[in-house]
Enzyme design. Sequence first.
Site, PDB file in Angstrom:
ATOM      1  CD  GLU A 296      50.100  42.920  39.307  1.00  0.00           C
ATOM      2  OE1 GLU A 296      50.768  43.289  40.285  1.00  0.00           O
ATOM      3  OE2 GLU A 296      48.900  43.169  39.159  1.00  0.00           O
TER       4      GLU A 296
ATOM      5  CD  GLU B 261      46.038  39.686  40.406  1.00  0.00           C
ATOM      6  OE1 GLU B 261      45.961  40.765  41.026  1.00  0.00           O
ATOM      7  OE2 GLU B 261      47.061  38.986  40.391  1.00  0.00           O
TER       8      GLU B 261
HETATM    9  C1  GAL Z   1      48.211  42.484  42.242  1.00  0.00           C
HETATM   10  C2  GAL Z   1      48.996  41.196  42.438  1.00  0.00           C
HETATM   11  C3  GAL Z   1      48.256  40.259  43.362  1.00  0.00           C
HETATM   12  C4  GAL Z   1      47.816  40.995  44.591  1.00  0.00           C
HETATM   13  C5  GAL Z   1      46.974  42.176  44.190  1.00  0.00           C
HETATM   14  C6  GAL Z   1      46.478  43.002  45.346  1.00  0.00           C
HETATM   15  O1  GAL Z   1      49.013  43.479  41.781  1.00  0.00           O
HETATM   16  O2  GAL Z   1      49.222  40.556  41.225  1.00  0.00           O
HETATM   17  O3  GAL Z   1      49.084  39.184  43.683  1.00  0.00           O
HETATM   18  O4  GAL Z   1      48.937  41.398  45.266  1.00  0.00           O
HETATM   19  O5  GAL Z   1      47.730  43.034  43.426  1.00  0.00           O
HETATM   20  O6  GAL Z   1      45.774  42.235  46.216  1.00  0.00           O
END
Ligand code: GAL
Length: 843
Positions: free
Chosen positions: A181, A250
Amino acid sequence: MASSSIFLLISAFFLFTLPLFALNVSHDGRAITIDGERRILLSGSIHYPRSTPGMWPSLIKQAKEGGLNTIETYVFWNAHEAQRRQYDFSGNLDLIRFLKTIQDEGLYAVLRIGPYVCAEWNYGGFPVWLHNIPGIKFRTKNDVFMNEMSNFTTVIVDMMKHEKLFASQGGPIIISQIENEYGNVIGSYGNDGKEYVQWCANLAQSYQTGGPWVMCQQSDAPSPMINTCNGWYCDQFTPNNPSSPKMWTENWTGWFKGWGLQDPHRTTEDLAYAVARFFQYGGTFQNYYMYHGGTNFGRTSGGPYITTSYDYDAPLDEYGNLNQPKWGHLKQLHLLLKSMEKVLTHGSVRSIEYGNKTTATIYSYDGKSSCFFGNGNAEEDATINFENTIYTVPAWSVTILPDCFTEVYNTAKVNSQTSVMVKKENAADDLEEPFGLKWQWRDEGFEHSNKNGLIEDSLMTVEQLLEQKSVTNDTSDYLWYITSFNVKNTDPILGKDTTLQVKTGGHIIHAFVNGRHVGSQHAQNGKYNFTFESKIKLNVGRNEIVLLSVTVGLAHYGPNFDLVQTGISGPVNIVGRERIDDDLAQKLGDEKYIMQEVTKELAFNKWTYKIGLRGERQQLHDPLHSHRWRWFGDNLPTNKMFVWYKTTFKAPTGSDPVAVDLMGLGKGHAWVNGHSIGRYWPSYLASEDGCSPTCDYRGEYSNGKCMTNCGKPSQRWYHVPRDFLNGDDNTLVVFEEFGGNPWNVKFQTVTVGSACANAYEGNTLELACQGGNVISQIRFASFGSPKGACGSFGAGKCESPSALSAIQKACIGKERCSIDVSESYLGPTGCKETNKLAIEIIC
Ligand code: GAL
């Protein structure tokens, strides 16, 4: 030797020596291809350090049973290289064993080497020693950083290659990730940031892993890096490069939790909706973040203030139990999507817009068509006519028709059981009420100078207030700041009205003046910078100020998060009040004008630093470590700060996961048989506001929606993995920082207590207890037009009279049973509309 044994010998030889087949992994604009086949990849994040080797096989098995074919994990740099060039891959850091467990289940792996992870993990995964290297700047074009980063990523890649873990070598890793990110923060790093992205891409490419690399949230990802999406919804995402497939690294299954915050929940219906929409709109790789969230053992939680539990409301709960109905409802979706793999990854696509956010998407390939009907309206159900058949698509849902005629799945119609989890008493421990566990204790005490005015074993003395993690290298949460000064009897700060004021960058401060505790304060409401104030009394002559600063997880996210200050930043002032000139006072007449403030600044005094607690140095947490300290059995102190407590307990019988209820304790750290189960803080209550008893899955989710646990301890129960336990006697040690009462601490098991379902006709309903517990009672069952919700079900206008006995016959006394929700199995109902089965079972 008989020919059959020769054959056995030869086959055994090949079994153990032949490498697994190397896979050719690549991609085109449509999908990741494995050996030339475009694949639908259904993946879930499981972080190896947030679970234990004993849990890995069952977590991964349950992921596979849940219909996943891939497991994703970050690699956690600060866990593996806590000290520069000293690597640790033991215990729950055994990355190779974790990946081999994935391979043994026949699943693929996505390895997010980072090395920045975010992940609500301490310092975003960076070791704190990195921060202390002169000239370093994190995550930008900086030689010192790039050198350290590539050193670590090379260690990992070499290790994977050595163990033949890349798919190109016959291993499970099909995809790797570099950075994480970075696109979200690149703006703060100017041109150097852009060059850093290019450098990351080149570094990744140089490793020649034989498989694709991704960079999530990197809209300028240089080809062949694949830019991927993160978020609650990614159906509208398009990667920057036409030859990149649409990938979702994610899909947040819920959210993380902070001390003082409520429990976040994301509904099953909404999560399934997001997944189905992603595939409706051409996605082919989807990863749940998290599939199993797990536990922040030790001091690994990020921050500030991330709780020890990282449950995340994921399909597998913190303990590794199925989080139902989430796990089951998604499983059905996965199986269906997999069955449509060919048509989804090869088919031509057309769509029909029905207005009001309702769209039919039709995939056609090789004479076969599959359809998605999506309704993105948050309130209104849609009725559509598709090829002369009328379909109703509930608001905020997607219907999937693998043959474009029969509705097989709708994201809003949940046909899986909802489990009600319960905590059961530890039957193995025969405790006497009301006082259960037998405790021993000893004082930590606090630092102060000896009779020669010196602090024993101090680290250094400097005329400056220092940033906490820069001093401690984050080897402890605790840093002592100690100073002294002399006061003459004429000094105005000697008066009654003297205050100590300390500005800190966080997160907790305990202050002592001349050997007396004068107050403690912790950051609240997200304000980690605060000024502590307390009335104090000074002596004529020497005065000593002892400040203990405590961190609760280091920042892990945001531009330059690595530079966020911790510890006492200053000013540190003693503020007194002196009487002003008598003449003037008489003129003014008013009492409030008669006194004026005098300030003694201490920030540039001589400050002596000492890292950590005595008990930490003595390794009191480890019952096997010998030390010269005595534990006391009598006069157990309660509600006293800085006390170590110790007790023994029997491991709960059975196989259900174990939790310890720490209700009554304040804040501190707990260990079982020397293994950290994390920081605890049950005295920190979640905010009173923001929870609601009902939760509408319709409409966009964000982490403030559907919260529970308002006004209760933000975390009361702490997971004790079974591989931390011995069969017989086990030891629990806690360091209580704030003061608490250990009498109510108890060990419990976590299991399914009861379960409900409300399944539509035409489905097979799977019902299950867990841990060897069987279905003991059918508390309610009605097949027809049942009403109400779990716990308050009632029969409707019509129902089958024989449903209950059919279910009893199939399920009572069994750990699991499956019911064909149909009239032929449950009996005719006489209802006009589609039948439903409402059921409640007791385990
Ligand atoms: C994303 C990040 C993850 C985690 C998630 C929130 O932005 O890549 O590692 O932090 O947010 O749980």
